[in-house]
Write a protein that holds these residues in place. Sequence first.
Motif, PDB file in Angstrom:
ATOM      1  N   ILE A 138      39.257 -79.366  52.688  1.00  6.07           N
ATOM      2  CA  ILE A 138      39.349 -78.105  51.951  1.00  6.07           C
ATOM      3  C   ILE A 138      38.303 -77.147  52.511  1.00  6.07           C
ATOM      4  N   ARG A 139      38.764 -75.966  52.910  1.00  2.00           N
ATOM      5  CA  ARG A 139      37.848 -74.934  53.371  1.00  2.00           C
ATOM      6  C   ARG A 139      38.093 -73.658  52.559  1.00  2.00           C
ATOM      7  N   VAL A 140      37.018 -73.072  52.043  1.00  2.39           N
ATOM      8  CA  VAL A 140      37.101 -71.768  51.392  1.00  2.39           C
ATOM      9  C   VAL A 140      36.417 -70.778  52.323  1.00  2.39           C
ATOM     10  N   PHE A 141      37.163 -69.738  52.703  1.00  2.53           N
ATOM     11  CA  PHE A 141      36.688 -68.841  53.748  1.00  2.53           C
ATOM     12  C   PHE A 141      35.601 -67.887  53.248  1.00  2.53           C
ATOM     13  N   LYS A 142      34.904 -67.321  54.181  1.00  2.00           N
ATOM     14  CA  LYS A 142      33.725 -66.496  53.926  1.00  2.00           C
ATOM     15  C   LYS A 142      34.003 -65.417  52.879  1.00  2.00           C
ATOM     16  N   GLY A 143      33.128 -65.377  51.869  1.00  2.00           N
ATOM     17  CA  GLY A 143      33.174 -64.331  50.857  1.00  2.00           C
ATOM     18  C   GLY A 143      34.253 -64.468  49.809  1.00  2.00           C
ATOM     19  N   VAL A 169      34.783 -81.046  52.524  1.00  2.00           N
ATOM     20  CA  VAL A 169      34.887 -79.731  51.901  1.00  2.00           C
ATOM     21  C   VAL A 169      33.869 -78.810  52.556  1.00  2.00           C
ATOM     22  N   ILE A 170      34.320 -77.633  52.972  1.00  2.00           N
ATOM     23  CA  ILE A 170      33.441 -76.637  53.584  1.00  2.00           C
ATOM     24  C   ILE A 170      33.574 -75.329  52.812  1.00  2.00           C
ATOM     25  N   LEU A 171      32.472 -74.835  52.296  1.00  2.01           N
ATOM     26  CA  LEU A 171      32.438 -73.503  51.705  1.00  2.01           C
ATOM     27  C   LEU A 171      31.665 -72.599  52.654  1.00  2.01           C
ATOM     28  N   GLU A 172      32.370 -71.629  53.197  1.00  2.00           N
ATOM     29  CA  GLU A 172      31.708 -70.705  54.104  1.00  2.00           C
ATOM     30  C   GLU A 172      30.824 -69.734  53.318  1.00  2.00           C
ATOM     31  N   LEU A 202      27.908 -76.722  52.080  1.00  2.88           N
ATOM     32  CA  LEU A 202      27.844 -75.441  51.377  1.00  2.88           C
ATOM     33  C   LEU A 202      26.967 -74.480  52.176  1.00  2.88           C
ATOM     34  N   GLU A 203      27.611 -73.482  52.747  1.00  2.00           N
ATOM     35  CA  GLU A 203      26.874 -72.510  53.547  1.00  2.00           C
ATOM     36  C   GLU A 203      26.160 -71.495  52.652  1.00  2.00           C
TER      37      GLU A 203
END
Length: 416
Positions: A138-143, A169-172, A202-203
Amino acid sequence: MSSRHYIDEKILELAKSALNKKAAYGQDIDLSQFEEAEEKEQISELSKLPEEIQKTILNAGIEVSEEGRSGSFLQLDHSVVYRRLQQRYHGQIEILDINEALEKYPEVREKYLWKAVKPDKDKYTAFSAMHPAHGYFIRVFKGQKVEKPIQACLLLQENARIQNVHNIVILEEGAEVQIINGCATAPKVKEGLHIGISEFYLEKGSKLTFTMVHNWAEDFYVRPRGVTVVEDDAVFVSNYVLLKPVKSIQSFPVAVLKGKNAVASFNSLLYGLKDSEIDMGSHIILEGENSSGQAISRAIVKDSAKIYSRGILEARHNVSKAHLDCRGILLSDNGLMYAVPELLSDGAPQSHLSHEAAIGPIAEEEVEYLMSRGLSKDEAISLITQGFMDVKILGLPKQLENYVQELILQTQEENM
């Protein structure tokens, strides 16, 4: 998509070295007693599942209608049979089978796969690394701030199988999302083993609220292994709910607060029933300046259940703070509750770490007071335990909070 193995030789060598390495906590399990599951066919919608399976995943927090959800993911045994993203969230979120992500994005293997969780941690991580796994990416894109939660379900449908899962899971930067992760077994399943590897990243400035509801069979073994890396100004909230009997679960997730102002919160509600052995905890590592964390646990022990509630707060930066709060109620002469708080300041003499722990019975005077107001003894105990298992500590959205509260009430009605 059939399962494929994207593990390089270095990781395999590390895994091989740990094939017989017992975990630091929890009872040891003979992995050879369980079979690997076969592939299953995909489904077009969750409502196509058998009615008994629909009811099972509902009890693990999964909404079959998908109303109020931004996306869904379902894995049956070893197979990803369903994933869907609501149309309006295309461009905000990406949901893939982990194997699809590894094939599509080489950087996933290079930067994320087996980078937070080590394959040689113990025999369970070793097994996972050396065998094909499914799971979600799961990736949520920047912003992107996603207002509706993603739901993911990991279900065992066949008896005496191993479910090998690897989730990333990656949160940009600046992204926000809630994930509801339901884990369960079908009614016909009596025994089996779930191994779940979770690596979350988590970025800067992102926020992940991750709520896990477990609903296993009474003779089932569960061995999750998870690490979350939290960068500058990012927030990680982990909620865990276990209200049904299970043979043995041992889980000790780690949050590494690498960034400045990074925050982590672990919250758990545990109901130990029958002869369940529940070994749960969390480990917060404070590396970033002004990083902070908390771990809150509420546990009730009934019958001959055993609950080991562990927590480590580890400060590696002077300007950091964390608190651990563990409380338990014993409702049985045969049960066991063992609280193990640990505070470690590693070269950080100005850090602030604290803990409080309490274990005991329900106060007799509280029961007597409620009985004087017209309640029966069982009703009085039920009301007190409802207040003790306070769902509000999880900080859930109202709809999910109400749902978890209903599960607690159902558990009390069935077991009081």
